[in-house]
Design a protein around this motif. Sequence first.
Motif: not given
Length: 492
Positions: A4, A30, A34
């Motif tokens: 991430v 990313a 998350d």
Amino acid sequence: MDKVNELKEKGNTALNAEKFDEAIAAYTEAIALDANNHVLFSNRSAAYAKAGKFKEALEDAEKTISLNPTWAKGYSRKGAAAAGLRDYMKAFEAYNEGLKYDPQNAILLQGRTEITSSVLNYMQSHGDIPMDVDPQQSSTEGTTFESKPAAKAAEPPKPAEPRPEDMTEEERKKYFAKKEKELGNAAYKKKEFDTALKHYNAAIEHDPTDITFHNNIAAVYFERKEYDACIKQCEKGIEIGRENRADFKLIAKSLARIGNTYRKMENYKQAKFYYEKAMSEHRTPEIKTSLSEVEAKIKEEERRAYIDPTKAEEEKEKGNDYFKKGDYSNAVKHYTEAIKRNPDDPKLYSNRAACYTKLAAFDLGLKDCDTCIKLDEKFIKGYIRKGKILQGMQQTSKASTAYQKALELDPNNAEAIDGYRQCSMNFQRNPQEVLKNAMADPEIQQILKDPAMRMILEQMQNDPNAVKEHLQNPAIADKIMKLLESGIIQIH
């Protein structure tokens, strides 16, 4: 989370380089990993806004706020996106709401001021509008109208375009320069670079004191891979910026672009120089990441330049000589130098592992064995050395596995057969039997009867670090290794 952060930094770098689509793609990837990271949505909102996609920017800003309602930057993102959509009331409310959490936030204060100014300018040019009267309707006394569903509230009107004839000469120059820059930016986004250059140069003719126009021209040259021209334009922009006291952030941007250009040219030392200069003007995560990456490139280049198999062979021979003399510390030094000169030769790691075994530095020896096996999975000596080290560490099961690997490569290897047999016997022996058998060995008895050795063993028990000092003496090292192999002592 490492992935991430890697994607976030990739997005930041692309955004800094004005590669908005790349930035959006990186942030989106990313976010998929998350989805509760408010910073990722904030960054993507900024990228959308830079790309002129204000609707998407607003959605991401609102998501940022929902994830972290007390984070002021989320409100500044929402204000900027709403302003881009010309929803000035929503922008004003966003800036006001953010200031509740951070009353001194400069970005929020500036955004609110700009929005207020835009609305006031409009009102001054069109006259005040009564708050409760719909300007699209009028009423006459005695006239009735059919009831209609409530219409959707109209968005605040676009502020009036300033009139050049009302400006001073200096204001006119800046006004027309800004117009040319906007046209240049539009062409740049479409990759119409010749048109973009034409407008950016026209902007400089109107206002030759603004570093931004030089930065924009340099960006065009960078995209066209005209790297020398890009560097010269950045240098000219920096000179103009210094003369006119430009914002240090703009100076840093020019320096970073020179760094990016040298990096593309694979001149990593020059890239490092300019990234460091940019950092001295204004530190940003993007520049810091770029600096770290080119430093790694430089280190790798230096490592490769140092490789010389001939000199590696010379150092190996010196190491062999010291090993034969029992001077294992000096042998390690020469084998280490040989590895630097030829890091892909598994025999060098195997030789150094043998030294570490003699010095009872089992963890380092084990690491070298793993490295030489990784370099050559059929290097039988690596498995045998690994087996011996694991035996010394009293890890019989793992040692047996290492010897089995060696026997798979050469079923008749005497060292591997002997090592595997010893491991098999140890599986069937309890500690009392190990001690009894060891004490039956006349050589072991003689070592343990030596007052000097008994004192050394006592020191080792009280101070584990003492073993390193004693192993410098080849005679003592051999006795300690004999005790280790017999199972009398263990070193962990």
